[in-house]
Design an enzyme around this catalytic site. Structure first.
Site, PDB file in Angstrom:
ATOM      1  N   LYS A 144       0.844  -1.210   0.000  1.00 50.63           N
ATOM      2  CA  LYS A 144       0.000   0.000   0.000  1.00 50.63           C
ATOM      3  C   LYS A 144       0.876   1.256   0.000  1.00 50.63           C
ATOM      4  CE  LYS A 144      -3.746  -2.487   2.235  1.00 50.63           C
ATOM      5  NZ  LYS A 144      -4.454  -2.855   3.463  1.00 50.63           N
ATOM      6  N   GLN A 150      -4.140  -1.570   9.826  1.00 48.81           N
ATOM      7  CA  GLN A 150      -4.147  -2.886   9.171  1.00 48.81           C
ATOM      8  C   GLN A 150      -4.726  -3.955  10.102  1.00 48.81           C
ATOM      9  OE1 GLN A 150      -3.179  -3.531   5.911  1.00 48.81           O
ATOM     10  NE2 GLN A 150      -3.859  -5.630   6.228  1.00 48.81           N
ATOM     11  N   ASP A 176     -10.347   3.240   4.571  1.00 49.20           N
ATOM     12  CA  ASP A 176     -10.688   1.813   4.425  1.00 49.20           C
ATOM     13  C   ASP A 176     -12.205   1.629   4.370  1.00 49.20           C
ATOM     14  OD1 ASP A 176      -8.793  -0.147   3.999  1.00 49.20           O
ATOM     15  OD2 ASP A 176      -8.210  -0.308   6.108  1.00 49.20           O
TER      16      ASP A 176
END
Ligand code: NDP
Length: 292
Positions: A56, A100, A123
């Site tokens: 990412k 994460q 997200d």
């Protein structure tokens, strides 16, 4: 089916979208004097999570974004992580950030995700963004389902009136993709069945799917005999299978048994190179949106 199925190439689609994101990121930088900035929080030393987060961060560089990787020890307490999230919420130099998953067992992931400012929640996991998605209001769409929609769009896959079976009902993949594909939009207008571990006679349901989305976390679970002839198959799963013949010591496999399914379907996402790159591209799209 005779012949090979069409490969829904997430790398190719992601690269095309990234060219557009890079152009728009440069325009944002010209106006604001700084590039869009994404931070990724990684707690602990899980190898797979580290690989995803690094990918990412690398992708940010490829489109001219600034990125920050924040590594925190496995032993961090929930309160310490919450304090970190609040400081990222307040950082005016940061447009969006992700924490994460999975987090260590002693940390309540829901509590952490709910503490993220919805305006920086790239997200798309915060309840406010999930609610906006359900109601079709503006907000951040969750990265993996949104990436699947972009991929279906890129390859002009017809969805209206199709029976879509989603196997797996997680909050980050199965449930949101079932909502997105049932919306009155393109891609969408599917008749959706959401299957899970308590579903009875799963093969009889997957065999009805014109579009089969598989996100269950079990390598090679869906085999050719349970797939309808000509179906479009989206394999979300990613598994590291130990493989001494690979330099890394493992190979990547999905939730779908590709050798047996490829002979029956009309199109399929490869693993690797299908849904994975699209998840990252969606994250970049959300970060650009946050920066604007
Ligand atoms: P979860 O473990 O959160 O959810 C799995 C779901 O599958 C659950 O709803 C579970 O049902 C269901 N399930 C499990 N076993 C069966 C079964 N035998 N029959 C029917 N349903 C079953 O997984 P995620 O959604 O987080 O991830 C799924 C996969 O996708 C994983 O391999 C993950 O690594 C991968 N992934 C890939 C991403 C990418 O970018 N490519 C992004 C995110 C995930 P129940 O609810 O009843 O327990």
């Amino acid at each position: 089916m005779t012949g090979s199925p069409r490969l829904l190439d997430g790398k190719r689609c992601g690269d095309a979208l990234k060219t557009e994101i890079a152009t728009q990121a440069a325009a944002v930088k010209a106006v604001r004097g700084r590039a869009p900035h994404l931070a990724a929080v990684l707690v602990g030393n899980d190898g797979a999570s580290k690989t995803y987060v690094e990918a990412k961060v690398k992708a940010c560089g490829s489109v001219g974004f600034r990125s920050s990787l924040i590594r925190l020890p496995e032993t961090i307490t929930e309160d310490e992580l919450l304090a970190r999230v609040r400081s990222l919420n307040a950082d005016p130099e940061l447009d969006g950030f992700i924490v994460q998953l999975p987090l260590p067992a002693h940390i309540d992931a829901d509590r952490i995700l709910q503490a993220i400012d919805p305006k920086k929640d790239v997200d798309g996991f915060h309840p406010q963004n999930v609610g906006n998605m359900v109601l079709g209001l503006p907000g951040f769409l969750p990265a993996t389902p949104s990436g699947i929609c972009e991929l279906l769009k890129f390859y002009h896959i017809e969805t209206a009136g199709k029976h879509c079976v989603v196997v797996g009902r997680s909050n980050i993949v199965g449930t949101p993709i079932s909502i997105l594909l049932s919306r009155n939009a393109y891609p969408g207008n599917c008749t959706v069945t959401l299957a899970h571990s308590r579903t009875k006679d799963l093969p009889s349901i997957t065999r009805q799917a014109d579009i089969l989305v598989v996100a269950i976390g079990k390598p090679g679970f869906i085999t050719g005999d349970v797939v309808k002839e000509g179906a479009v198959v989206v394999d979300v799963g990613i598994h590291r299978i130990p493989d001494a013949s690979k330099k890394s010591g493992f190979r990547l496999e999905g939730d779908v048994d590709h050798p047996s399914v490829r002979g029956r379907c009309s199109a399929i996402t490869p693993v690797p190179g299908g849904v994975g790159p699209m998840t990252i591209t969606s994250l970049l799209m959300n970060t650009l949106k946050a920066a604007r």
